[in-house]
Design a protein around this motif. Sequence first.
Motif, PDB file in Angstrom:
ATOM      1  N   UNK A 274       0.751  -1.214   0.008  1.00 24.53           N
ATOM      2  CA  UNK A 274      -0.047  -0.098   0.029  1.00 24.53           C
ATOM      3  C   UNK A 274       0.772   1.378   0.159  1.00 24.53           C
ATOM      4  N   UNK A 275       2.157   1.182  -0.539  1.00 25.53           N
ATOM      5  CA  UNK A 275       2.809   2.415  -0.382  1.00 25.53           C
ATOM      6  C   UNK A 275       2.308   3.443  -1.479  1.00 25.53           C
ATOM      7  N   UNK A 276       2.278   4.544  -1.312  1.00 29.68           N
ATOM      8  CA  UNK A 276       1.555   5.562  -2.310  1.00 29.68           C
ATOM      9  C   UNK A 276       2.129   5.360  -3.855  1.00 29.68           C
ATOM     10  N   UNK A 277       3.639   5.153  -4.014  1.00 28.24           N
ATOM     11  CA  UNK A 277       4.132   5.195  -5.157  1.00 28.24           C
ATOM     12  C   UNK A 277       3.460   4.102  -5.907  1.00 28.24           C
ATOM     13  N   UNK A 278       3.266   3.153  -5.431  1.00 26.23           N
ATOM     14  CA  UNK A 278       2.587   1.962  -6.220  1.00 26.23           C
ATOM     15  C   UNK A 278       1.174   1.993  -6.643  1.00 26.23           C
ATOM     16  N   UNK A 279       0.647   2.762  -5.555  1.00 28.03           N
ATOM     17  CA  UNK A 279      -0.794   3.225  -5.814  1.00 28.03           C
ATOM     18  C   UNK A 279      -0.808   4.249  -7.018  1.00 28.03           C
ATOM     19  N   UNK A 280       0.066   5.097  -7.029  1.00 26.31           N
ATOM     20  CA  UNK A 280       0.180   6.281  -8.084  1.00 26.31           C
ATOM     21  C   UNK A 280       0.414   5.625  -9.401  1.00 26.31           C
ATOM     22  N   UNK A 281       1.208   4.823  -9.433  1.00 28.43           N
ATOM     23  CA  UNK A 281       1.769   3.986 -10.858  1.00 28.43           C
ATOM     24  C   UNK A 281       0.245   3.426 -11.410  1.00 28.43           C
TER      25      UNK A 281
ATOM     26  N   UNK B   2       9.529  -4.547 -15.461  1.00 27.03           N
ATOM     27  CA  UNK B   2      10.620  -3.584 -15.667  1.00 27.03           C
ATOM     28  C   UNK B   2      11.103  -3.233 -14.476  1.00 27.03           C
ATOM     29  N   UNK B   3      10.344  -3.028 -13.265  1.00 25.96           N
ATOM     30  CA  UNK B   3      10.670  -2.676 -11.828  1.00 25.96           C
ATOM     31  C   UNK B   3      11.215  -3.734 -11.346  1.00 25.96           C
ATOM     32  N   UNK B   4      11.087  -4.911 -11.760  1.00 26.09           N
ATOM     33  CA  UNK B   4      11.872  -6.191 -11.148  1.00 26.09           C
ATOM     34  C   UNK B   4      13.135  -6.599 -11.574  1.00 26.09           C
ATOM     35  N   UNK B   5      13.425  -6.138 -12.917  1.00 21.99           N
ATOM     36  CA  UNK B   5      14.514  -6.672 -13.865  1.00 21.99           C
ATOM     37  C   UNK B   5      15.288  -5.542 -14.220  1.00 21.99           C
ATOM     38  N   UNK B   6      15.078  -4.318 -14.094  1.00 25.05           N
ATOM     39  CA  UNK B   6      15.935  -3.048 -14.504  1.00 25.05           C
ATOM     40  C   UNK B   6      16.091  -2.174 -13.424  1.00 25.05           C
ATOM     41  N   UNK B   7      16.971  -2.351 -12.607  1.00 23.42           N
ATOM     42  CA  UNK B   7      17.414  -1.718 -11.429  1.00 23.42           C
ATOM     43  C   UNK B   7      17.757  -0.199 -11.538  1.00 23.42           C
ATOM     44  N   UNK B   8      17.925   0.119 -12.573  1.00 22.82           N
ATOM     45  CA  UNK B   8      18.256   1.601 -12.968  1.00 22.82           C
ATOM     46  C   UNK B   8      16.939   2.259 -13.080  1.00 22.82           C
ATOM     47  N   UNK B   9      16.036   1.716 -13.747  1.00 20.95           N
ATOM     48  CA  UNK B   9      15.162   2.249 -14.112  1.00 20.95           C
ATOM     49  C   UNK B   9      14.127   2.216 -12.702  1.00 20.95           C
ATOM     50  N   UNK B  10      14.188   1.169 -11.768  1.00 21.36           N
ATOM     51  CA  UNK B  10      13.335   1.131 -10.466  1.00 21.36           C
ATOM     52  C   UNK B  10      14.026   2.311  -9.896  1.00 21.36           C
TER      53      UNK B  10
ATOM     54  N   UNK C  16      12.574   5.928 -10.817  1.00 23.63           N
ATOM     55  CA  UNK C  16      11.035   5.880 -10.414  1.00 23.63           C
ATOM     56  C   UNK C  16      10.945   6.224  -8.839  1.00 23.63           C
ATOM     57  N   UNK C  17      11.653   5.554  -8.323  1.00 23.38           N
ATOM     58  CA  UNK C  17      11.708   5.469  -6.880  1.00 23.38           C
ATOM     59  C   UNK C  17      12.295   7.006  -6.350  1.00 23.38           C
TER      60      UNK C  17
END
Length: 208
Positions: free
Chosen positions: A148-155, A181-189, A192-193
Amino acid sequence: MDRFVVRRARCPESPRRAAPAPRAYRQATLESLKAVVVVEDIKRWKSMLELPGQPKENLIEALEELKKKIPSKEVLLSTKIGHTVNKMRKHSDPDVASLAKGIYTEWRTFIKTHSNQPSIEVRSDPKSEAFRKNARKLLCEALDLEIDHPLAENIEREAFHLSSRLISAPYRRTVRALVFSLKHKPEMRAEVKAGTLTVPAFVQSHKK
């Protein structure tokens, strides 16, 4: 004495009266009416305003959309959007603060003078909400954040919006692509964070 009407030929250079331009009509949709409130949109704009590190353009966009609506007292209480807009009145950017102040004042005035006039609310059905809750859980896990983190909700809300607010095949494919992408691309993750890659841009690049 009889009267006669003499018609004279029009000179070539004589100006002709221009035919009136056809009137353009624009059909109003139910959602375009100010008193018709889509609760999902209210929650989406709320999550956008509350997410830390949002650029000014995103905040202005969310506030401009909220300005077009007047939620009922029930929607204000259930979504707490009034509290969020009220906080934005103290924003460091004067444009954001001024816009939020105008919206808050209009809403408060309307509620006081039309307390008995309900608005039309459009909500998601329970099955759709359950599916979306699971999508947010997957996004939280991919982001390595608490549930329930707001970032995931926003996405998730952005993905739902781009899918015409439907739990459709494009929505499912988009969510799967975002999670991958969030799991396998650490730079993109990390981008985003950190907020260097905005949520709208991130989701739009994975739209299916």
